[in-house]
Write a protein that holds these residues in place. Structure first.
Motif, PDB file in Angstrom:
ATOM      1  N   ALA A 105      -6.744   5.536   0.863  1.00  0.00           N
ATOM      2  CA  ALA A 105      -7.820   4.550   1.079  1.00  0.00           C
ATOM      3  C   ALA A 105      -7.671   3.913   2.461  1.00  0.00           C
ATOM      4  O   ALA A 105      -8.657   3.755   3.196  1.00  0.00           O
ATOM      5  CB  ALA A 105      -7.780   3.480  -0.007  1.00  0.00           C
ATOM      6  N   LEU A 134      -5.675  -3.784  -4.545  1.00  0.00           N
ATOM      7  CA  LEU A 134      -5.708  -2.323  -4.423  1.00  0.00           C
ATOM      8  C   LEU A 134      -7.049  -1.756  -4.885  1.00  0.00           C
ATOM      9  O   LEU A 134      -7.599  -0.840  -4.255  1.00  0.00           O
ATOM     10  CB  LEU A 134      -4.561  -1.699  -5.228  1.00  0.00           C
ATOM     11  CG  LEU A 134      -3.147  -2.002  -4.721  1.00  0.00           C
ATOM     12  CD1 LEU A 134      -2.108  -1.434  -5.673  1.00  0.00           C
ATOM     13  CD2 LEU A 134      -2.946  -1.430  -3.312  1.00  0.00           C
ATOM     14  N   LEU A 135      -7.602  -2.309  -5.964  1.00  0.00           N
ATOM     15  CA  LEU A 135      -8.905  -1.859  -6.445  1.00  0.00           C
ATOM     16  C   LEU A 135     -10.004  -2.153  -5.415  1.00  0.00           C
ATOM     17  O   LEU A 135     -10.877  -1.314  -5.158  1.00  0.00           O
ATOM     18  CB  LEU A 135      -9.240  -2.532  -7.781  1.00  0.00           C
ATOM     19  CG  LEU A 135      -8.475  -2.029  -9.005  1.00  0.00           C
ATOM     20  CD1 LEU A 135      -8.783  -2.907 -10.215  1.00  0.00           C
ATOM     21  CD2 LEU A 135      -8.815  -0.570  -9.301  1.00  0.00           C
ATOM     22  N   ILE A 144       0.871  -1.177   0.000  1.00  0.00           N
ATOM     23  CA  ILE A 144       0.000   0.000   0.000  1.00  0.00           C
ATOM     24  C   ILE A 144       0.906   1.225   0.000  1.00  0.00           C
ATOM     25  O   ILE A 144       1.665   1.453   0.946  1.00  0.00           O
ATOM     26  CB  ILE A 144      -0.922   0.015   1.233  1.00  0.00           C
ATOM     27  CG1 ILE A 144      -1.868  -1.191   1.214  1.00  0.00           C
ATOM     28  CG2 ILE A 144      -1.733   1.307   1.294  1.00  0.00           C
ATOM     29  CD1 ILE A 144      -2.757  -1.296   2.432  1.00  0.00           C
ATOM     30  N   LEU A 198      -9.551  -2.455  -2.257  1.00  0.00           N
ATOM     31  CA  LEU A 198      -9.323  -1.585  -1.100  1.00  0.00           C
ATOM     32  C   LEU A 198      -9.973  -0.218  -1.322  1.00  0.00           C
ATOM     33  O   LEU A 198     -10.592   0.347  -0.420  1.00  0.00           O
ATOM     34  CB  LEU A 198      -7.827  -1.430  -0.841  1.00  0.00           C
ATOM     35  CG  LEU A 198      -7.455  -0.765   0.494  1.00  0.00           C
ATOM     36  CD1 LEU A 198      -7.831  -1.674   1.655  1.00  0.00           C
ATOM     37  CD2 LEU A 198      -5.958  -0.453   0.544  1.00  0.00           C
ATOM     38  N   TRP A 199      -9.826   0.317  -2.556  1.00  0.00           N
ATOM     39  CA  TRP A 199     -10.477   1.583  -2.888  1.00  0.00           C
ATOM     40  C   TRP A 199     -11.992   1.441  -2.838  1.00  0.00           C
ATOM     41  O   TRP A 199     -12.699   2.342  -2.367  1.00  0.00           O
ATOM     42  CB  TRP A 199     -10.040   2.063  -4.273  1.00  0.00           C
ATOM     43  CG  TRP A 199      -8.782   2.875  -4.244  1.00  0.00           C
ATOM     44  CD1 TRP A 199      -7.562   2.529  -4.736  1.00  0.00           C
ATOM     45  CD2 TRP A 199      -8.634   4.192  -3.695  1.00  0.00           C
ATOM     46  NE1 TRP A 199      -6.651   3.539  -4.527  1.00  0.00           N
ATOM     47  CE2 TRP A 199      -7.281   4.565  -3.890  1.00  0.00           C
ATOM     48  CE3 TRP A 199      -9.496   5.071  -3.057  1.00  0.00           C
ATOM     49  CZ2 TRP A 199      -6.786   5.801  -3.458  1.00  0.00           C
ATOM     50  CZ3 TRP A 199      -9.007   6.296  -2.629  1.00  0.00           C
ATOM     51  CH2 TRP A 199      -7.665   6.659  -2.829  1.00  0.00           C
ATOM     52  N   TRP A 248      -1.107   7.028  -3.626  1.00  0.00           N
ATOM     53  CA  TRP A 248      -2.489   7.432  -3.415  1.00  0.00           C
ATOM     54  C   TRP A 248      -3.300   6.392  -2.652  1.00  0.00           C
ATOM     55  O   TRP A 248      -4.285   6.728  -1.990  1.00  0.00           O
ATOM     56  CB  TRP A 248      -3.162   7.720  -4.762  1.00  0.00           C
ATOM     57  CG  TRP A 248      -2.728   9.009  -5.376  1.00  0.00           C
ATOM     58  CD1 TRP A 248      -1.819   9.193  -6.378  1.00  0.00           C
ATOM     59  CD2 TRP A 248      -3.171  10.321  -5.008  1.00  0.00           C
ATOM     60  NE1 TRP A 248      -1.665  10.525  -6.657  1.00  0.00           N
ATOM     61  CE2 TRP A 248      -2.485  11.240  -5.839  1.00  0.00           C
ATOM     62  CE3 TRP A 248      -4.078  10.803  -4.066  1.00  0.00           C
ATOM     63  CZ2 TRP A 248      -2.687  12.617  -5.733  1.00  0.00           C
ATOM     64  CZ3 TRP A 248      -4.283  12.168  -3.964  1.00  0.00           C
ATOM     65  CH2 TRP A 248      -3.590  13.065  -4.795  1.00  0.00           C
ATOM     66  N   THR A 249      -2.896   5.134  -2.736  1.00  0.00           N
ATOM     67  CA  THR A 249      -3.654   4.076  -2.055  1.00  0.00           C
ATOM     68  C   THR A 249      -3.580   4.222  -0.540  1.00  0.00           C
ATOM     69  O   THR A 249      -4.438   3.719   0.183  1.00  0.00           O
ATOM     70  CB  THR A 249      -3.136   2.693  -2.477  1.00  0.00           C
ATOM     71  OG1 THR A 249      -3.049   2.641  -3.905  1.00  0.00           O
ATOM     72  CG2 THR A 249      -4.076   1.588  -2.012  1.00  0.00           C
ATOM     73  N   LEU A 283      -3.821  -8.492  -0.989  1.00  0.00           N
ATOM     74  CA  LEU A 283      -2.618  -7.693  -0.766  1.00  0.00           C
ATOM     75  C   LEU A 283      -1.581  -8.439   0.074  1.00  0.00           C
ATOM     76  O   LEU A 283      -0.373  -8.250  -0.114  1.00  0.00           O
ATOM     77  CB  LEU A 283      -2.986  -6.367  -0.091  1.00  0.00           C
ATOM     78  CG  LEU A 283      -3.847  -5.421  -0.947  1.00  0.00           C
ATOM     79  CD1 LEU A 283      -4.282  -4.212  -0.137  1.00  0.00           C
ATOM     80  CD2 LEU A 283      -3.078  -4.979  -2.195  1.00  0.00           C
ATOM     81  N   GLN A 302      -2.927  -5.749  -7.912  1.00  0.00           N
ATOM     82  CA  GLN A 302      -3.797  -4.717  -8.474  1.00  0.00           C
ATOM     83  C   GLN A 302      -5.259  -4.939  -8.090  1.00  0.00           C
ATOM     84  O   GLN A 302      -5.984  -3.986  -7.794  1.00  0.00           O
ATOM     85  CB  GLN A 302      -3.643  -4.683 -10.005  1.00  0.00           C
ATOM     86  CG  GLN A 302      -2.281  -4.205 -10.472  1.00  0.00           C
ATOM     87  CD  GLN A 302      -1.946  -2.821  -9.923  1.00  0.00           C
ATOM     88  OE1 GLN A 302      -2.771  -1.914  -9.945  1.00  0.00           O
ATOM     89  NE2 GLN A 302      -0.724  -2.666  -9.430  1.00  0.00           N
TER      90      GLN A 302
END
Length: 209
Positions: free
Chosen positions: A115, A178-179, A108, A181-182, A111-112, A160, A175
């Motif tokens: 989140a 991360l998506l 992480i 997580l957002w 920008w993540t 993750l 990826q």
């Protein structure tokens, strides 16, 4: 008579705290240092990648206990005030510890991180509201959307945690994590606002009273 009543209450409390649903919650808390330790050993201490799979396996097992403790509490009628208090705490400890470890790991980043910050701030906000409203004897029930939010968070963290080891099997594992997580962060904002609005409503009523 007072002494006998107190002893009886104490015994009942002890039995309640050692029920299977609560033991499963204890297990979820006990899994936290193991998961964090595996990621720390692999990432910070440059350990072997299989440690990430160990972390994922234990994390999944911990996530399953989150479902099982509520399930058994309902079907066996073993719901208790202690369990209702400890269960969300165990969830928050698990999520917060893993997010902090993944940030230290570098999975992480950029920008993540926002989140992860949104998720952690929401948990602190809701915990504070629950503590205050509990003093007013006001219950704040967990919504279905909040439960879905927790599920998406756990799935995201699972991806993750696999990280580099997962990318070696399927290149988009990180990826996807991360998506997700957002996605959970966005739902977190909505549910956090929902809790905040309900809390403010009771706060205003208390001030007016």
């Amino acid at each position: 008579m007072n002494i006998a009543t107190t002893r009886g209450d104490a015994k009942g409390s002890t039995r309640s705290s050692m029920s299977l649903p609560n033991i499963l919650t204890y297990a979820r808390i006990a899994a936290i240092p193991v998961v964090v330790g595996c990621i720390y050993a692999q990432s910070i201490l440059n350990g072997p990648l299989w440690l990430r799979w160990v972390a994922v396996a234990i994390f999944i097992a911990a996530g399953v206990t989150d479902y099982l403790d509520g399930y058994y509490a309902r079907i066996w009628n073993q719901q208790s005030a202690f369990g209702r208090m400890l269960d969300p705490i165990a969830d928050k400890l698990l999520v917060a510890s893993c997010l902090l470890m993944l940030a230290a790991d570098g999975i992480i980043h950029g920008w993540t991180l926002w989140a992860a910050i949104v998720i952690l701030c929401r948990e602190i906000l809701v915990s504070g509201l629950r503590e205050y409203l509990a003093a007013l004897r006001v219950s704040v029930p967990v919504t279905k959307l909040a439960k879905w939010k927790t599920t998406v968070q756990l799935v995201a963290i699972g991806f993750l945690l696999a990280g580099e080891a997962g990318d070696m099997v399927v290149p988009v594992v990180t990826q996807i994590g991360l998506l997700l997580l957002w996605a959970s962060a966005l739902v977190t904002i909505y549910t956090g606002y929902d809790y905040f609005r309900a809390g403010i409503h009771h706060l205003i009523k208390e001030d007016e009273g």
